[in-house]
Motif scaffolding. Structure first.
Motif, PDB file in Angstrom:
ATOM      1  N   UNK A 145       0.813  -1.259   0.021  1.00  0.00           N
ATOM      2  CA  UNK A 145       0.038  -0.078  -0.060  1.00  0.00           C
ATOM      3  C   UNK A 145       0.893   1.122  -0.107  1.00  0.00           C
ATOM      4  N   UNK A 146       2.424   1.059   0.188  1.00  0.00           N
ATOM      5  CA  UNK A 146       3.010   2.422   0.276  1.00  0.00           C
ATOM      6  C   UNK A 146       2.808   3.472  -0.700  1.00  0.00           C
ATOM      7  N   UNK A 147       3.081   2.740  -1.993  1.00  0.00           N
ATOM      8  CA  UNK A 147       3.075   3.764  -3.147  1.00  0.00           C
ATOM      9  C   UNK A 147       1.744   4.492  -3.352  1.00  0.00           C
ATOM     10  N   UNK A 148       0.728   3.573  -3.159  1.00  0.00           N
ATOM     11  CA  UNK A 148      -0.629   4.457  -3.263  1.00  0.00           C
ATOM     12  C   UNK A 148      -0.946   5.327  -2.150  1.00  0.00           C
ATOM     13  N   UNK A 149      -0.756   5.109  -0.874  1.00  0.00           N
ATOM     14  CA  UNK A 149      -0.860   6.014   0.131  1.00  0.00           C
ATOM     15  C   UNK A 149       0.074   7.028  -0.208  1.00  0.00           C
ATOM     16  N   UNK A 150       1.091   7.265  -0.389  1.00  0.00           N
ATOM     17  CA  UNK A 150       1.986   8.400  -0.569  1.00  0.00           C
ATOM     18  C   UNK A 150       1.421   9.321  -1.656  1.00  0.00           C
ATOM     19  N   UNK A 151       0.935   8.630  -2.895  1.00  0.00           N
ATOM     20  CA  UNK A 151       0.031   9.446  -3.565  1.00  0.00           C
ATOM     21  C   UNK A 151      -0.989  10.202  -3.074  1.00  0.00           C
ATOM     22  N   UNK A 152      -2.014   9.327  -2.389  1.00  0.00           N
ATOM     23  CA  UNK A 152      -3.112   9.925  -1.807  1.00  0.00           C
ATOM     24  C   UNK A 152      -2.893  10.632  -0.743  1.00  0.00           C
TER      25      UNK A 152
END
Length: 423
Positions: free
Chosen positions: A270-277
């Motif tokens: 989830x790290x990349x997605x949460x960094x974007x959001x």
């Protein structure tokens, strides 16, 4: 990751697409043209069911923030009126009806959340309350003027209604009116503030479409609707829950340290997605961080935690939380673990003097949900007092466990900690 179509001209929509905020839009090209040609006003509604919002509302909050950062005007619509009805969307049963005084108190608490994410000076952003117009409606004139624009046949097909009916669960007439009132909100905001965009979660699609169509049919207003995807964890679990309950955005409900730790414990996938959001880091930096593998992904998680906490609680609170975590986990903890940032509970000194069962304190500190879960944790070797493992599920915590800092450190596993202090 979805990339922005080359045809998108507005910074606002390109940002939303690139960062993964868009699920559906009633007219993406039309909205893009409007946003590229000048300043637009858009809103999201928040019912005042508690005195703080939680992480489940954070995507919507970030939508408003990106709107403002792109040069447009966001409106935070507080549901002082609609909270008295209750939104059936995503609910299996009716919401508890709150008093007017409780709703007003909750709005005050929620206002403090938005003051950290948006700038309200000089009407750069607005916060309004739909009670200003809903409380004054006259029922028969309202029905005659606007009721004819709604098809009951179609309303019965909306997911929020079908969910209740398919499960043979009651849906009150009061709740059935919610989508009508939400649609009317959009009409009023269009008239009062030239608001042309309503945003919300994917569960609000039917309600938002109703508002877009009401504006067109009743007044000829050209309105747009946009929804964001439902955010779940890579494991499939619902986002925003911990053993202690919801991840609230106000610090008195959920401390900055607990908030930092919530993001630090993000699953690798989830790290990349949460960094974007949930951060404003540049996309190229996010691409670098999400490419880290093995133990190095922990660097990305710490950055996610610090950036997300800085947005919600301020840079200083984020730095303090990160430092507390560093000191807590460095060299196994030790006395340095008793930093002020750890979540803390207080118990009467007399109770501590008598000795308190460890399983009770683990539950009261929010590290487990029940005494039985606490007993299993202790039996499995996952419970610690002052960093020392405790294997006796009947063990107690007493005055001898107080350190020089005047507290007892409880741990559930290696990542969740709390302090107990005598009052």
């Amino acid at each position: 990751m979805t990339t922005a179509p080359a045809s998108l001209r507005s910074v606002f929509l390109r940002t939303l697409v690139e960062r993964g905020y868009i699920h559906q839009c009633t007219d993406l090209e039309g909205l893009d043209a409007a946003a590229a040609s000048g300043r637009i006003t858009g809103y999201i509604g928040f019912d005042a069911t508690a005195d703080s919002l939680h992480v489940g509302s954070l995507v919507q909050i970030m939508l408003l923030r990106h709107m403002q950062r792109s040069g447009h005007q966001p409106i935070v619509l507080m549901g002082g009126g609609t909270t008295k009805v209750g939104d059936p969307s995503g609910k299996d049963k009716s919401r508890q009806l709150l008093s007017a005084q409780r709703i007003e108190s909750n709005i005050s608490g929620i206002r403090r959340v938005f003051e950290r994410f948006l700038a309200f000076e000089d009407d750069a952003a607005l916060m309004v309350d739909n009670a200003d117009w809903l409380d004054a409606l006259h029922y028969i004139p309202f029905l005659r003027e606007y009721g004819r624009h709604f098809s009951v046949n179609r309303m019965l097909g909306f997911e929020s209604v079908k969910l209740r009916l398919d499960r043979e669960q009651p849906l009150s007439f009061l709740e059935f009116n919610y989508m009508v009132l939400q649609a009317y909100d959009f009409l009023e905001l269009g008239r009062r503030y030239e608001c042309r965009l309503q945003m919300g979660g994917s569960d609000q699609w039917g309600n938002i479409v109703c508002g877009v169509e009401l504006g067109r049919r009743a007044t000829g207003l050209d309105l747009y609707g946009l929804t964001s995807p439902l955010i779940t964890l890579a494991s499939g679990a619902k986002m925003g829950k911990t053993a202690a309950g919801a991840v609230w955005l106000n610090p008195e409900r959920f401390s900055p340290y607990e908030y930092w730790q919530y993001w630090r414990n993000t699953e690798d996938a989830d790290v990349g997605r949460f960094l974007r959001l949930f951060t404003e880091l540049p996309l190229d930096e996010i691409a670098r961080l999400e490419a880290l593998a093995g133990a190095e992904i922990n660097e990305a998680k710490a950055i996610l935690a610090t950036e997300a906490t800085a947005l919600c609680h301020g840079p200083e609170a984020a730095r303090e939380a990160a430092e507390t975590a560093r000191r807590t986990f460095a060299s196994g903890g030790g006395d340095a673990a008793f930093a002020d940032g750890l979540p803390t509970i207080e118990i009467p000194r007399a109770r501590l003097d008598d000795g308190v069962p460890l399983y009770d304190l683990l539950r009261e500190a929010g590290l487990v949900k029940s005494n039985s879960e606490a007993r299993r944790l202790i039996r499995g070797g996952g419970a610690r007092v002052n960093d020392a493992p405790v294997g006796d599920e009947t063990g107690t915590v007493g005055p001898a466990d107080l350190t020089a800092e005047g507290a007892v450190k409880l741990s559930a596993g290696r990542k969740r900690h709390a302090l107990v202090r005598p009052a």
